[in-house]
Design a protein around this motif. Structure first.
Motif, PDB file in Angstrom:
ATOM      1  N   ARG A  74       0.825  -1.211   0.000  1.00 47.29           N
ATOM      2  CA  ARG A  74       0.000   0.000   0.000  1.00 47.29           C
ATOM      3  C   ARG A  74       0.857   1.258   0.000  1.00 47.29           C
ATOM      4  N   VAL A  75       1.999   1.210   0.658  1.00 46.13           N
ATOM      5  CA  VAL A  75       2.925   2.344   0.614  1.00 46.13           C
ATOM      6  C   VAL A  75       3.477   2.499  -0.806  1.00 46.13           C
ATOM      7  N   ALA A  76       3.776   1.386  -1.464  1.00 44.77           N
ATOM      8  CA  ALA A  76       4.235   1.442  -2.858  1.00 44.77           C
ATOM      9  C   ALA A  76       3.157   2.065  -3.744  1.00 44.77           C
ATOM     10  N   THR A  77       1.894   1.736  -3.489  1.00 44.47           N
ATOM     11  CA  THR A  77       0.781   2.321  -4.242  1.00 44.47           C
ATOM     12  C   THR A  77       0.710   3.829  -3.998  1.00 44.47           C
ATOM     13  N   LEU A  78       0.903   4.240  -2.751  1.00 44.75           N
ATOM     14  CA  LEU A  78       0.925   5.675  -2.421  1.00 44.75           C
ATOM     15  C   LEU A  78       2.039   6.383  -3.183  1.00 44.75           C
ATOM     16  N   GLN A  79       3.223   5.773  -3.174  1.00 38.47           N
ATOM     17  CA  GLN A  79       4.364   6.378  -3.865  1.00 38.47           C
ATOM     18  C   GLN A  79       4.107   6.482  -5.367  1.00 38.47           C
ATOM     19  N   GLN A  80       3.493   5.453  -5.914  1.00 37.18           N
ATOM     20  CA  GLN A  80       3.174   5.459  -7.340  1.00 37.18           C
ATOM     21  C   GLN A  80       2.161   6.562  -7.649  1.00 37.18           C
ATOM     22  N   PHE A  81       1.123   6.677  -6.837  1.00 39.10           N
ATOM     23  CA  PHE A  81       0.113   7.721  -7.037  1.00 39.10           C
ATOM     24  C   PHE A  81       0.771   9.097  -6.951  1.00 39.10           C
ATOM     25  N   PHE A  82       1.616   9.279  -5.938  1.00 36.24           N
ATOM     26  CA  PHE A  82       2.301  10.558  -5.763  1.00 36.24           C
ATOM     27  C   PHE A  82       3.148  10.889  -6.991  1.00 36.24           C
ATOM     28  N   GLY A  83       3.913   9.906  -7.447  1.00 37.76           N
ATOM     29  CA  GLY A  83       4.788  10.124  -8.595  1.00 37.76           C
ATOM     30  C   GLY A  83       4.044  10.385  -9.890  1.00 37.76           C
ATOM     31  N   GLN A  84       2.904   9.724 -10.082  1.00 41.00           N
ATOM     32  CA  GLN A  84       2.165   9.855 -11.338  1.00 41.00           C
ATOM     33  C   GLN A  84       1.137  10.984 -11.327  1.00 41.00           C
ATOM     34  N   GLN A  85       0.540  11.249 -10.171  1.00 44.00           N
ATOM     35  CA  GLN A  85      -0.566  12.215 -10.127  1.00 44.00           C
ATOM     36  C   GLN A  85      -0.198  13.556  -9.485  1.00 44.00           C
ATOM     37  N   ILE A  86       0.663  13.546  -8.487  1.00 42.02           N
ATOM     38  CA  ILE A  86       0.959  14.770  -7.744  1.00 42.02           C
ATOM     39  C   ILE A  86       2.193  15.488  -8.290  1.00 42.02           C
ATOM     40  N   VAL A  87       3.282  14.761  -8.490  1.00 44.55           N
ATOM     41  CA  VAL A  87       4.523  15.385  -8.948  1.00 44.55           C
ATOM     42  C   VAL A  87       4.344  16.135 -10.272  1.00 44.55           C
ATOM     43  N   PRO A  88       3.625  15.577 -11.250  1.00 43.92           N
ATOM     44  CA  PRO A  88       3.486  16.296 -12.527  1.00 43.92           C
ATOM     45  C   PRO A  88       2.666  17.590 -12.452  1.00 43.92           C
ATOM     46  N   LEU A  89       1.984  17.826 -11.332  1.00 46.75           N
ATOM     47  CA  LEU A  89       1.197  19.049 -11.216  1.00 46.75           C
ATOM     48  C   LEU A  89       2.156  20.234 -11.177  1.00 46.75           C
ATOM     49  N   ALA A  90       2.369  20.803 -12.322  1.00 44.27           N
ATOM     50  CA  ALA A  90       3.299  21.927 -12.420  1.00 44.27           C
ATOM     51  C   ALA A  90       2.730  23.109 -11.657  1.00 44.27           C
ATOM     52  N   ASP A  91       3.494  23.587 -10.706  1.00 45.59           N
ATOM     53  CA  ASP A  91       3.044  24.721  -9.914  1.00 45.59           C
ATOM     54  C   ASP A  91       4.209  25.687  -9.764  1.00 45.59           C
ATOM     55  N   GLU A  92       3.968  26.917 -10.119  1.00 43.67           N
ATOM     56  CA  GLU A  92       5.009  27.937 -10.025  1.00 43.67           C
ATOM     57  C   GLU A  92       5.202  28.398  -8.585  1.00 43.67           C
ATOM     58  N   ASN A  93       4.250  28.062  -7.737  1.00 41.61           N
ATOM     59  CA  ASN A  93       4.292  28.495  -6.353  1.00 41.61           C
ATOM     60  C   ASN A  93       5.407  27.769  -5.611  1.00 41.61           C
ATOM     61  N   TRP A  94       6.382  28.518  -5.119  1.00 43.30           N
ATOM     62  CA  TRP A  94       7.516  27.908  -4.421  1.00 43.30           C
ATOM     63  C   TRP A  94       7.064  27.163  -3.179  1.00 43.30           C
ATOM     64  N   ARG A  95       6.014  27.655  -2.528  1.00 45.48           N
ATOM     65  CA  ARG A  95       5.517  27.028  -1.302  1.00 45.48           C
ATOM     66  C   ARG A  95       5.004  25.618  -1.600  1.00 45.48           C
ATOM     67  N   VAL A  96       4.249  25.474  -2.694  1.00 48.10           N
ATOM     68  CA  VAL A  96       3.723  24.163  -3.077  1.00 48.10           C
ATOM     69  C   VAL A  96       4.875  23.233  -3.451  1.00 48.10           C
ATOM     70  N   GLN A  97       5.847  23.770  -4.171  1.00 49.70           N
ATOM     71  CA  GLN A  97       7.006  22.947  -4.547  1.00 49.70           C
ATOM     72  C   GLN A  97       7.759  22.457  -3.317  1.00 49.70           C
ATOM     73  N   SER A  98       7.906  23.316  -2.319  1.00 50.03           N
ATOM     74  CA  SER A  98       8.626  22.883  -1.117  1.00 50.03           C
ATOM     75  C   SER A  98       7.829  21.827  -0.358  1.00 50.03           C
ATOM     76  N   TYR A  99       6.510  21.955  -0.322  1.00 54.22           N
ATOM     77  CA  TYR A  99       5.683  20.920   0.308  1.00 54.22           C
ATOM     78  C   TYR A  99       5.811  19.599  -0.458  1.00 54.22           C
ATOM     79  N   GLN A 100       5.820  19.673  -1.784  1.00 54.65           N
ATOM     80  CA  GLN A 100       5.961  18.444  -2.570  1.00 54.65           C
ATOM     81  C   GLN A 100       7.299  17.772  -2.294  1.00 54.65           C
ATOM     82  N   THR A 101       8.350  18.562  -2.142  1.00 57.39           N
ATOM     83  CA  THR A 101       9.666  18.010  -1.824  1.00 57.39           C
ATOM     84  C   THR A 101       9.629  17.307  -0.471  1.00 57.39           C
TER      85      THR A 101
END
Length: 117
Positions: free
Chosen positions: A35-62
């Motif tokens: 289930r953790v692998a599924t979470l990581q996959q979802f994060f990598g495929q659905q969340i990371v590609p969300l291009a956001d110019e907002n530095w705050r969002v980028q730091s949270y994603q990191t």
């Protein structure tokens, strides 16, 4: 509702379900690892590609990416735990890490909620 918002909400739902299962049921380590692998996959495929110019969002994603990697390590430690007290400690650590991830998502979603008021 924006597509980005929907994806973050879906991710939060996955996190909350896993946290609930990890704290209320006797989840076995291999299932937790999957289930953790599924979470990581979802994060990598659905969340990371969300291009956001907002530095705050980028730091949270990191930070979320780091927490997911640490979560994977926590699950490995759980698999190695032999004593019941150690298992409980590991499950609490996993629950705390999932809570942190949920809080990061909430922080990202917060400005949009403020704008809707």
């Amino acid at each position: 509702m924006s597509l980005n918002r929907e994806k973050y909400l879906a991710f939060v739902t996955l996190l909350e379900q896993l946290r609930s299962d990890a704290t209320t049921t006797q989840i076995v380590a291999p299932e937790l690892r999957q289930r953790v692998a599924t979470l990581q996959q979802f994060f990598g495929q659905q969340i990371v590609p969300l291009a956001d110019e907002n530095w705050r969002v980028q730091s949270y994603q990191t930070e979320m990416s780091k927490q997911l990697r640490l979560l994977e390590i926590d699950v490995m430690f759980l698999q190695g735990a032999r004593q019941a007290s150690t298992v409980q400690t590991r499950l609490q650590t996993i629950s705390d890490r999932l809570t942190t991830l949920i809080q990061y998502c909430d922080a990202i979603l917060q400005p949009e909620v403020e704008g809707e008021k």
